[in-house]
Design a protein around this motif. Structure first.
Motif, mmCIF file in Angstrom:
data_model
loop_
_atom_site.group_PDB
_atom_site.id
_atom_site.type_symbol
_atom_site.label_atom_id
_atom_site.label_comp_id
_atom_site.label_asym_id
_atom_site.label_seq_id
_atom_site.Cartn_x
_atom_site.Cartn_y
_atom_site.Cartn_z
ATOM 1 N N ALA A 69 0.985 13.722 -73.660
ATOM 2 C CA ALA A 69 -0.344 14.234 -74.949
ATOM 3 C C ALA A 69 1.232 14.736 -76.449
ATOM 4 C CB ALA A 69 -0.060 15.389 -74.280
ATOM 5 N N PRO A 70 0.922 14.805 -76.971
ATOM 6 C CA PRO A 70 2.089 15.270 -78.216
ATOM 7 C C PRO A 70 1.982 16.826 -78.041
ATOM 8 C CG PRO A 70 -0.418 14.090 -79.245
ATOM 9 C CD PRO A 70 -0.392 14.614 -77.540
ATOM 10 N N ALA A 71 3.472 16.979 -78.135
ATOM 11 C CA ALA A 71 3.371 18.390 -78.311
ATOM 12 C C ALA A 71 2.632 18.979 -79.509
ATOM 13 C CB ALA A 71 5.144 18.733 -78.367
ATOM 14 N N ALA A 72 2.909 20.194 -78.951
ATOM 15 C CA ALA A 72 1.617 20.775 -79.416
ATOM 16 C C ALA A 72 2.980 21.349 -80.643
ATOM 17 C CB ALA A 72 1.656 22.170 -78.779
ATOM 18 N N PRO A 73 2.383 22.444 -82.596
ATOM 19 C CA PRO A 73 2.573 21.999 -83.485
ATOM 20 C C PRO A 73 3.528 23.795 -83.142
ATOM 21 C CG PRO A 73 0.657 21.761 -83.938
ATOM 22 C CD PRO A 73 0.598 22.246 -81.960
ATOM 23 N N SER A 74 5.015 23.386 -83.839
ATOM 24 C CA SER A 74 6.037 24.445 -83.703
ATOM 25 C C SER A 74 5.756 25.711 -84.771
ATOM 26 C CB SER A 74 7.473 24.324 -83.630
ATOM 27 O OG SER A 74 6.732 23.695 -85.166
ATOM 28 N N ALA A 75 5.848 26.419 -84.473
ATOM 29 C CA ALA A 75 4.906 27.788 -85.446
ATOM 30 C C ALA A 75 5.373 27.069 -87.203
ATOM 31 C CB ALA A 75 5.954 29.412 -84.906
ATOM 32 N N ALA A 76 7.063 27.105 -87.136
ATOM 33 C CA ALA A 76 7.148 26.782 -88.155
ATOM 34 C C ALA A 76 7.168 25.756 -88.958
ATOM 35 C CB ALA A 76 9.011 26.407 -88.084
ATOM 36 N N SER A 77 6.084 24.409 -88.303
ATOM 37 C CA SER A 77 5.376 23.727 -89.439
ATOM 38 C C SER A 77 3.739 23.679 -89.215
ATOM 39 C CB SER A 77 5.406 22.190 -87.521
ATOM 40 O OG SER A 77 4.758 22.555 -87.002
ATOM 41 N N ARG A 78 3.483 25.127 -89.601
ATOM 42 C CA ARG A 78 2.337 25.745 -89.914
ATOM 43 C C ARG A 78 2.608 26.554 -90.560
ATOM 44 N NH1 ARG A 78 -0.823 22.746 -87.999
ATOM 45 N NH2 ARG A 78 -2.788 24.206 -88.081
ATOM 46 N N ILE A 79 3.707 26.405 -91.441
ATOM 47 C CA ILE A 79 4.062 27.201 -92.799
ATOM 48 C C ILE A 79 4.323 25.775 -94.071
ATOM 49 C CG2 ILE A 79 5.564 29.242 -93.693
ATOM 50 C CD1 ILE A 79 6.646 30.026 -91.402
ATOM 51 N N ALA A 80 3.446 26.333 -94.812
ATOM 52 C CA ALA A 80 3.482 25.623 -96.241
ATOM 53 C C ALA A 80 3.260 25.834 -96.800
ATOM 54 C CB ALA A 80 2.099 24.752 -95.862
ATOM 55 N N VAL A 81 4.850 25.867 -98.229
ATOM 56 C CA VAL A 81 4.638 25.384 -99.431
ATOM 57 C C VAL A 81 4.369 24.687 -100.843
ATOM 58 C CG1 VAL A 81 6.805 26.077 -101.025
ATOM 59 C CG2 VAL A 81 6.773 26.635 -98.582
ATOM 60 N N VAL A 82 3.598 25.218 -100.668
ATOM 61 C CA VAL A 82 2.692 24.611 -101.900
ATOM 62 C C VAL A 82 3.129 24.490 -103.630
ATOM 63 C CG1 VAL A 82 0.019 23.936 -103.614
ATOM 64 C CG2 VAL A 82 0.581 24.641 -100.418
ATOM 65 N N THR A 83 3.831 23.650 -104.705
ATOM 66 C CA THR A 83 4.356 24.292 -105.701
ATOM 67 C C THR A 83 3.027 24.133 -106.585
ATOM 68 O OG1 THR A 83 4.555 22.134 -106.542
ATOM 69 C CG2 THR A 83 6.392 23.726 -105.191
ATOM 70 N N GLY A 84 2.557 24.856 -107.878
ATOM 71 C CA GLY A 84 2.365 24.494 -108.857
ATOM 72 C C GLY A 84 0.678 25.282 -107.871
ATOM 73 N N ALA A 85 0.970 26.190 -106.799
ATOM 74 C CA ALA A 85 -0.324 26.808 -106.846
ATOM 75 C C ALA A 85 -1.913 27.252 -107.483
ATOM 76 C CB ALA A 85 0.013 27.637 -105.290
#
Length: 259
Positions: free
Chosen positions: A3-19
């Motif tokens: 099974a694929p590894a669970a997403p890390s906490a860091a990978s669940r933070i998203a930066v959006v420019t021009g938001a």
């Protein structure tokens, strides 16, 4: 099958420019709905603070951070403030004018290149170490069908988006083997509140003509849905390039318009 590894906490933070509006704001909303903590950046502080408040009221985690992507010192400062991230959506950009090459304003060309290309370069360079350290990073570059085909008028925007496409394509080649994906989403005709209006210096009549007779151009939500879908594919799946147009648009120069 492992099974694929669970997403890390860091990978669940998203930066959006021009938001602050349009595709950027719509993408932030959809990523928040998908379970990401979103970091909203734009020059218009009031807009991103209002969006952060809206998302917070809906039970999502959102942070507003005023940022001009063309200011490298400010971008570097931003990177020190957000050392843990997993997704970067390079959305800040835009078009100015639709003049032929012979009479195009070099200042507008320079501004478009600075925002679309150098801005994307600045933020990507500054955040790439954190994206890599997350173990599951994603860089999204929002280009345009203008980056894949030329058309008369507005060559400055076409040139900038071609350069941004090459930036994404080259980055993907250079960082292969690292835990970072590079996704390019290239929308065609999208009707938002500001894109055409900004391009034509606030001229409502010229802006309206862009969409005249087109029954259903893309919306900001359509593009945000595409971006969010690409980001939420399994980590080993990279959507290199996704071109999305309304059904009425076959190419940059072939659009069905109803009488």
């Amino acid at each position: 099958m492992t099974a694929p590894a669970a997403p890390s906490a860091a990978s669940r933070i998203a930066v959006v420019t021009g938001a602050s509006s349009g595709i950027g704001a719509a993408t932030a909303r959809q990523l928040a709905e998908a379970g990401y903590r979103v970091v909203l950046t734009a020059r218009r502080t009031d807009r991103i603070e209002a969006l952060a408040k809206e998302l917070g009221a809906a039970g999502h985690e959102a942070t507003a951070y005023a940022l001009d992507v063309t200011d490298r010192a400010a971008v570097d400062e931003f990177a020190t403030a957000f050392k843990t991230i997993g997704v970067l959506v390079n959305n800040a950009g835009g078009a100015l004018g639709a003049d032929p090459v012979a009479s195009g304003d070099p200042a507008e060309w320079r501004q478009m290149y600075e925002t679309n290309v150098i801005g994307t370069l600045n933020v990507t360079q500054a955040l790439l170490p954190a994206l890599t350290a997350s173990g599951d990073g994603t860089v999204v570059v929002l280009t345009s069908t203008a980056g894949h085909g030329t058309y008369e008028g507005g060559a400055g925007y076409v040139a900038a988006k071609h350069a941004e496409h090459v930036l994404a394509e080259t980055l993907r080649l250079e960082i292969v083997g690292t835990p970072v994906r590079v996704i390019e989403v290239a929308p065609g005709m999208v009707k938002t509140d500001e894109f055409a209006l900004t391009r034509f210096g606030g001229d409502q009549e010229k802006a309206a003509k862009v969409y005249a007779g087109v029954a259903a151009p893309l919306t900001a939500d359509d593009v945000a849905d595409t971006i969010t879908w690409a980001i939420t594919r399994p980590s080993h799946v990279n959507i290199d390039l996704l071109v999305v147009r309304p059904r009425a648009q076959a190419s940059n120069t072939k659009v069905h318009r109803e009488s």
